[in-house]
Motif scaffolding. Sequence first.
Motif, short mmCIF file in Angstrom:
data_model
loop_
_atom_site.label_atom_id
_atom_site.label_comp_id
_atom_site.label_asym_id
_atom_site.label_seq_id
_atom_site.Cartn_x
_atom_site.Cartn_y
_atom_site.Cartn_z
N ALA A 92 0.83 -1.21 0.00
CA ALA A 92 0.00 0.00 0.00
C ALA A 92 0.86 1.25 0.00
N ILE A 93 1.90 1.28 0.81
CA ILE A 93 2.79 2.44 0.85
C ILE A 93 3.47 2.65 -0.50
N LEU A 94 3.93 1.54 -1.10
CA LEU A 94 4.55 1.63 -2.43
C LEU A 94 3.55 2.13 -3.47
N LEU A 95 2.30 1.64 -3.40
CA LEU A 95 1.28 2.04 -4.37
C LEU A 95 0.97 3.52 -4.24
N PHE A 96 0.79 3.99 -3.03
CA PHE A 96 0.51 5.41 -2.82
C PHE A 96 1.69 6.27 -3.27
N THR A 97 2.91 5.79 -3.05
CA THR A 97 4.10 6.54 -3.46
C THR A 97 4.19 6.64 -4.97
N VAL A 98 3.93 5.52 -5.67
CA VAL A 98 4.03 5.49 -7.13
C VAL A 98 2.94 6.34 -7.78
N THR A 99 1.71 6.23 -7.25
CA THR A 99 0.60 6.99 -7.85
C THR A 99 0.74 8.48 -7.56
N GLY A 100 1.38 8.82 -6.44
CA GLY A 100 1.62 10.22 -6.14
C GLY A 100 0.37 11.02 -5.93
N ASN A 101 -0.70 10.34 -5.51
CA ASN A 101 -1.98 11.02 -5.31
C ASN A 101 -2.03 11.54 -3.88
N ASP A 102 -2.12 12.86 -3.73
CA ASP A 102 -2.11 13.46 -2.39
C ASP A 102 -3.50 13.59 -1.81
N GLY A 103 -4.43 12.79 -2.33
CA GLY A 103 -5.77 12.75 -1.73
C GLY A 103 -6.61 13.92 -2.11
N ASP A 104 -7.49 14.34 -1.19
CA ASP A 104 -8.48 15.36 -1.46
C ASP A 104 -8.01 16.75 -1.06
N SER A 105 -6.75 16.87 -0.62
CA SER A 105 -6.30 18.17 -0.15
C SER A 105 -6.24 19.19 -1.26
N ALA A 106 -6.04 18.72 -2.49
CA ALA A 106 -6.04 19.62 -3.63
C ALA A 106 -7.12 19.17 -4.59
N GLY A 107 -7.68 20.12 -5.31
CA GLY A 107 -8.70 19.78 -6.28
C GLY A 107 -10.09 19.80 -5.70
N PRO A 108 -11.10 19.63 -6.55
CA PRO A 108 -12.48 19.74 -6.10
C PRO A 108 -12.91 18.56 -5.26
N LYS A 109 -13.89 18.81 -4.41
CA LYS A 109 -14.50 17.73 -3.63
C LYS A 109 -15.42 16.92 -4.53
N HIS A 110 -15.47 15.62 -4.30
CA HIS A 110 -16.31 14.76 -5.12
C HIS A 110 -17.74 14.77 -4.58
N SER A 111 -18.68 14.64 -5.50
CA SER A 111 -20.08 14.54 -5.11
C SER A 111 -20.36 13.15 -4.58
N LEU A 112 -21.50 12.99 -3.90
CA LEU A 112 -21.88 11.69 -3.38
C LEU A 112 -22.07 10.68 -4.50
N ILE A 113 -22.53 11.15 -5.66
CA ILE A 113 -22.73 10.26 -6.80
C ILE A 113 -21.39 9.70 -7.28
N VAL A 114 -20.39 10.57 -7.35
CA VAL A 114 -19.06 10.13 -7.77
C VAL A 114 -18.48 9.15 -6.77
N LEU A 115 -18.62 9.46 -5.48
CA LEU A 115 -18.11 8.58 -4.44
C LEU A 115 -18.80 7.22 -4.47
N ALA A 116 -20.13 7.24 -4.69
CA ALA A 116 -20.87 5.97 -4.78
C ALA A 116 -20.41 5.17 -5.98
N ARG A 117 -20.18 5.84 -7.10
CA ARG A 117 -19.70 5.14 -8.30
C ARG A 117 -18.34 4.52 -8.05
N GLN A 118 -17.46 5.23 -7.36
CA GLN A 118 -16.13 4.70 -7.06
C GLN A 118 -16.23 3.49 -6.14
N PHE A 119 -17.11 3.56 -5.14
CA PHE A 119 -17.29 2.44 -4.22
C PHE A 119 -17.79 1.21 -4.97
#
Length: 262
Positions: free
Chosen positions: A74-101
């Motif tokens: 998991a640590i390697l995956l997060f490091t490679v993808t370089g995704n810093d989460g939700d701290s930058a960029g728009p917040k996702h709607s509930l529909i988007v979150l449900a689709r991802q789930f």
Amino acid sequence: MSASEMGFAVSDELLGTFVPILVYWLYSGIYALLGSFEDYRLHSKKDEDEKNLVSKRTVIKGVILQQTIQAVVAILLFTVTGNDGDSAGPKHSLIVLARQFVTAMLVLDTWQYFMHRYMHHNKFLYKHIHSQHHRLVVPYAFGALYNHPLEGLLLDTIGGALSFLLSGMSPRVSIFFFSFATIKTVDDHCGLWLPGNLFHVFFGNNTAYHDVHHQLYGTKYNFSQPFFVMWDRILGTHMPYTLEKRADGGFEARPAKEVKEE
């Protein structure tokens, strides 16, 4: 980054790595305390102690080993993808979150069904790898992730990585998804049929469904895990069950149709 009230920061990546591990032991610990309620058990406590082919000490060590491997990946995956989460960029709607789930659930189910089924059909892989998990003839909660390390890597770790990548979820969302998937997996192995359990209400793939798979007559059926039963239904490996009261208390999950012999 997610700042705590104490003034220090904990990254979403770090939380996504270790929160599901903490959830695993907390949730399975609750079921361990509830295991004394014989009226809700799918197998007696005596059967749990006598029929299983591995000690609980060995199970705990095996789970910790698998979780260590998962954490490293998991640590390697997060490091490679370089995704810093939700701290930058728009917040996702509930529909988007449900689709991802839902996407992550379907990806994880599909990967695990075909890998799990192949490990049963390939005699070498079953004998040397997957049979380790089936040493738990009578499943219990904290044995949910007791697998051969290679199986843990192939089914759970790689399956989780694919569900994360293909769903497009952020590390922050992954905290909730993998905690949910962990709770569901523990619940499927808990060996208890408790009244009001919402997993039993909303999922056909539940504690009794997976318990059938763990029995000697069930190893050719109910390969689906951890969420849906669609692949079992589509590919003819679905084994419905009936719940019958045991004379000494509790329930027994029995196949609802004749089991075909090899």
